[in-house]
Design a protein around this motif. Structure first.
Motif, PDB file in Angstrom:
ATOM      1  N   GLN A   1     -21.046   5.144 -42.789  1.00 26.69           N
ATOM      2  CA  GLN A   1     -22.006   5.970 -42.081  1.00 26.69           C
ATOM      3  C   GLN A   1     -21.329   7.033 -41.219  1.00 26.69           C
ATOM      4  O   GLN A   1     -20.153   6.956 -40.920  1.00 26.69           O
ATOM      5  CB  GLN A   1     -22.915   5.092 -41.210  1.00 26.69           C
ATOM      6  N   THR A   2     -22.124   8.018 -40.793  1.00 27.76           N
ATOM      7  CA  THR A   2     -21.612   9.138 -40.009  1.00 27.76           C
ATOM      8  C   THR A   2     -21.037   8.657 -38.677  1.00 27.76           C
ATOM      9  O   THR A   2     -19.958   9.088 -38.272  1.00 27.76           O
ATOM     10  CB  THR A   2     -22.727  10.167 -39.751  1.00 27.76           C
ATOM     11  N   ILE A   3     -21.751   7.765 -37.989  1.00 21.87           N
ATOM     12  CA  ILE A   3     -21.279   7.213 -36.719  1.00 21.87           C
ATOM     13  C   ILE A   3     -21.298   5.697 -36.825  1.00 21.87           C
ATOM     14  O   ILE A   3     -22.337   5.106 -37.137  1.00 21.87           O
ATOM     15  CB  ILE A   3     -22.157   7.673 -35.534  1.00 21.87           C
ATOM     16  N   GLU A   4     -20.151   5.089 -36.590  1.00 22.11           N
ATOM     17  CA  GLU A   4     -20.021   3.632 -36.617  1.00 22.11           C
ATOM     18  C   GLU A   4     -19.335   3.210 -35.326  1.00 22.11           C
ATOM     19  O   GLU A   4     -18.333   3.801 -34.934  1.00 22.11           O
ATOM     20  CB  GLU A   4     -19.183   3.190 -37.821  1.00 22.11           C
ATOM     21  N   LEU A   5     -19.881   2.204 -34.671  1.00 24.93           N
ATOM     22  CA  LEU A   5     -19.326   1.724 -33.406  1.00 24.93           C
ATOM     23  C   LEU A   5     -18.934   0.264 -33.567  1.00 24.93           C
ATOM     24  O   LEU A   5     -19.744  -0.546 -34.040  1.00 24.93           O
ATOM     25  CB  LEU A   5     -20.349   1.893 -32.284  1.00 24.93           C
TER      26      LEU A   5
END
Length: 184
Positions: free
Chosen positions: A60-64
């Motif tokens: 995904q574009t943003i992964e935390l």
């Protein structure tokens, strides 16, 4: 391209995840759609703290993900590795053994997720020469592409660098009191 955000805990990162969603809300107070026209959220995963923009992708574009979460094969960063506060607190900061373990987790669990020309941005409170920032600074001493910017709590006039008009910072008096009670 995927952006990976890391920190000492998932509870810290939950705030980052929620704030990203708030910023990207087309009906919210920010002007996301004006700045990024046509860029919309196509998927979210609150459990794993992932946000995908545009078309669905494997990563995904943003992964935390927090350090030590066994990230191999789970996350990737091609655009940016963003790390904020790896050291969880004073107990970890005061233990060389725990800082050594944190360094191993950081280098194997987050740094190794970078691919290609991925940039790295690390924000941290400096605790020790043995914390990840200290080790990175030493390792990159002669690297012209590495830049370390320091903002001390108090400036050259012994006044707070973080005393903001909107009352979200820290006053000069606060930092002076902290200095008096803290160990060097």
């Amino acid at each position: 391209k995927p952006i990976l955000g890391g920190s000492h805990s998932n509870s810290f990162l939950r705030g980052v995840y929620d704030e990203c969603l708030r910023i990207m809300d087309p009906e919210g107070e920010y002007l996301w759609a004006d700045v990024f026209p046509g860029v919309n959220i196509c998927a979210t995963n609150a459990k794993d703290m992932r946000i995908d923009l545009g078309e669905p992708k494997r990563f995904q574009t943003i992964e935390l993900s927090s350090v030590g979460s066994n990230n191999a094969g789970k996350v990737r960063c091609e655009q940016l590795l963003y790390v904020d506060d790896l050291v969880s607190g004073i107990e970890q900061a005061m233990s060389r053994e725990r800082l050594d373990k944190l360094w191993e987790q950081f280098t194997t669990d987050l740094l190794q997720r970078r691919i290609g020309g991925c940039k790295t941005l690390i924000i941290a409170t400096r605790w020790s020469v043995h914390d990840p920032m200290g080790r990175l600074e030493t390792a990159n001493e002669d690297n012209p592409r590495a830049q370390f910017i320091r903002f001390p709590a108090l400036n050259e006039n012994d006044e707070s660098n973080f005393d903001y008009e909107n009352s979200v910072g820290f006053s000069t008096n606060f930092y002076r009191q902290q200095r008096e009670i803290m160990d060097e």
